[in-house]
Design a protein around this motif. Structure first.
Motif, PDB file in Angstrom:
ATOM      1  N   VAL A  53       0.720  -1.310  -0.028  1.00  0.00           N
ATOM      2  CA  VAL A  53      -0.106   0.027  -0.069  1.00  0.00           C
ATOM      3  C   VAL A  53       0.818   1.111   0.019  1.00  0.00           C
ATOM      4  CG1 VAL A  53      -1.949   1.592   1.342  1.00  0.00           C
ATOM      5  CG2 VAL A  53      -2.088  -1.110   1.096  1.00  0.00           C
ATOM      6  N   ALA A  54       2.159   1.289   0.850  1.00  0.00           N
ATOM      7  CA  ALA A  54       2.714   2.393   0.844  1.00  0.00           C
ATOM      8  C   ALA A  54       3.602   2.805  -0.395  1.00  0.00           C
ATOM      9  CB  ALA A  54       3.678   2.279   1.981  1.00  0.00           C
ATOM     10  N   CYS A  55       4.037   1.651  -0.962  1.00  0.00           N
ATOM     11  CA  CYS A  55       4.637   1.508  -2.259  1.00  0.00           C
ATOM     12  C   CYS A  55       3.658   2.080  -3.358  1.00  0.00           C
ATOM     13  CB  CYS A  55       5.300   0.398  -2.631  1.00  0.00           C
ATOM     14  SG  CYS A  55       6.741   0.096  -1.618  1.00  0.00           S
ATOM     15  N   MET A 124      12.522   6.291  -1.966  1.00  0.00           N
ATOM     16  CA  MET A 124      11.758   5.276  -1.394  1.00  0.00           C
ATOM     17  C   MET A 124      11.124   4.597  -2.664  1.00  0.00           C
ATOM     18  SD  MET A 124       8.302   5.876   0.880  1.00  0.00           S
ATOM     19  CE  MET A 124       7.206   4.591   1.276  1.00  0.00           C
ATOM     20  N   VAL A 125      10.960   5.189  -3.841  1.00  0.00           N
ATOM     21  CA  VAL A 125      10.428   4.216  -4.853  1.00  0.00           C
ATOM     22  C   VAL A 125      11.342   3.361  -5.307  1.00  0.00           C
ATOM     23  CG1 VAL A 125       9.892   4.377  -7.434  1.00  0.00           C
ATOM     24  CG2 VAL A 125       9.033   6.187  -6.002  1.00  0.00           C
ATOM     25  N   SER A 126      12.728   3.587  -4.976  1.00  0.00           N
ATOM     26  CA  SER A 126      13.739   2.704  -5.322  1.00  0.00           C
ATOM     27  C   SER A 126      13.845   1.292  -4.359  1.00  0.00           C
ATOM     28  CB  SER A 126      15.124   3.101  -5.234  1.00  0.00           C
ATOM     29  OG  SER A 126      16.145   2.485  -5.550  1.00  0.00           O
ATOM     30  N   ASP A 130      13.485  -2.397  -5.081  1.00  0.00           N
ATOM     31  CA  ASP A 130      14.274  -3.616  -4.594  1.00  0.00           C
ATOM     32  C   ASP A 130      13.574  -4.636  -3.592  1.00  0.00           C
ATOM     33  OD1 ASP A 130      16.306  -2.165  -5.621  1.00  0.00           O
ATOM     34  OD2 ASP A 130      17.162  -1.260  -3.734  1.00  0.00           O
ATOM     35  N   SER A 131      12.456  -4.159  -3.029  1.00  0.00           N
ATOM     36  CA  SER A 131      11.500  -4.934  -2.141  1.00  0.00           C
ATOM     37  C   SER A 131      10.797  -5.839  -2.903  1.00  0.00           C
ATOM     38  CB  SER A 131      10.760  -4.185  -0.943  1.00  0.00           C
ATOM     39  OG  SER A 131      11.722  -3.529  -0.175  1.00  0.00           O
ATOM     40  N   GLY A 132      10.730  -5.721  -4.196  1.00  0.00           N
ATOM     41  CA  GLY A 132       9.930  -6.331  -4.999  1.00  0.00           C
ATOM     42  C   GLY A 132       8.429  -5.669  -5.149  1.00  0.00           C
TER      43      GLY A 132
END
Length: 137
Positions: A53-55, A124-126, A130-132
């Motif tokens: 949700v945050a992403c 943060m987008v990066s 990186d977290s998928g």
């Protein structure tokens, strides 16, 4: 803060208009059980996987160019409650950059502070990628 006023006035007007609108007359047929969720819409969205949700919110804010609108960054931060540490930490850095930019309004360092918000959002987008979670949300 006066620079942010054009963004706040339409939102405030819409909220006030919504508050003064009379309630709709009762429907002749009862609504289906699925039509009335027990949770507010923001809670109805499952954060699965955690941080999605945050992403999704940060991706949308960057895409729409709304980072400096009041409430956008804090909404991203609130949505990290179940996110992993890298995503949550990135949201904290974004909030800090935003707070410094707002405090710098009208000062010579304001443009640099606003640029720092963009940089923190890009980071943060990066982290989300990186977290998928780059396409989540």
């Amino acid at each position: 803060m006066s620079r942010f006023l054009p963004f706040c006035a339409p939102v405030l007007a819409a909220l006030l208009a919504g508050c003064s609108t009379p309630a709709a007359p009762p429907s002749p047929t009862p609504p289906a059980p699925a039509a009335s969720p027990a949770r507010p819409p923001s809670a109805a969205v499952a954060d699965d996987p955690p941080g999605s949700v945050a992403c999704g919110k940060i991706s949308e804010a960057v895409r729409e160019g709304t980072l400096m609108q009041p409430g956008v960054v804090s909404d991203v931060g609130r949505s990290t409650a179940t996110a992993d540490a890298p995503v949550a930490d990135a949201a904290v850095r974004l909030q800090q950059a935003y707070d410094r930019a707002v405090a710098a309004q009208g000062r010579d360092d304001e443009p640099d502070r606003v640029a720092a918000v963009s940089a923190a959002a890009a980071q943060m987008v990066s982290v989300c990628a990186d977290s998928g979670l780059a396409t989540a949300g």
